[in-house]
Write a protein that holds these residues in place. Structure first.
Motif: not given
Length: 179
Positions: A148-159, A166-178
């Motif tokens: 689901l995070m990979m889909f969210m990333r794609k949508e955030l970039l569109k926005r 992130m190919k496969t998001p790591e457990n417990g790692k923070l990915y920041v979108f600005e």
């Protein structure tokens, strides 16, 4: 505005002991995985002040959010992982590691066994982000699941957000979108 995505901590339930499993055994294992506790880890939230936190209502994501965020957490069913469904009508025994490949192929090929389609997931993610972003323009933390995070990333970039790959998001790692 910043959006932080975090995948839940690693689940304690390991892979099945048998290399070959039936579809029934696979889905029994999935049920155990869903209910399994997590291995609490460390997540650096950086120096960012997160004003709101949303999390999947599944135990592994909710507990991760409770571990890393001190404030109120809004738990949402919509932030659950992409749902998978049985492929076969008969209970076929296959290598455990072959099932994820077959299910992913069935999902991508829009096989009738997979009830939640890619377009459905994309629509769900758009609706989630519309809802979350309409509530606030402050820094938001979202604790969810890998696919689901990979889909969210794609949508955030569109926005118009910018953020890491992130190919496969790591457990417990923070990915920041600005933005």
């Amino acid at each position: 505005m910043k959006i932080g995505l975090v995948r839940h901590f690693k689940v304690k339930r390991g892979y099945p002991e048998k290399r070959f499993v039936t579809q029934k055994e696979l889905f029994q294992w999935l049920d155990e995985y869903e209910a399994s506790d997590i291995e609490v880890g460390e997540t650096s939230l950086g120096s960012i002040e997160w004003k709101r936190c949303f999390a999947s209502d599944l135990p592994r994501a909710a507990k991760t959010a409770e571990t890393i965020y001190d404030g109120n957490i809004i738990k949402m069913k919509e932030l659950r992982e992409v749902q998978i469904y049985p492929l076969f009508k008969r209970d076929i025994k296959l290598p455990f590691l072959l099932y994820p490949i077959l299910i992913r192929m069935a999902w991508l090929l829009k096989h009738k066994s997979q009830l939640e389609r890619k377009a459905d997931v994309e629509k769900r993610v758009k609706a989630i982000l519309d809802d979350i972003l309409s509530q606030s323009d402050e820094n938001i933390l979202i604790v969810s699941h890998g696919a689901l995070m990979m889909f969210m990333r794609k949508e955030l970039l569109k926005r118009g957000f910018k953020g890491p790959k992130m190919k496969t998001p790591e457990n417990g790692k923070l990915y920041v979108f600005e933005k």
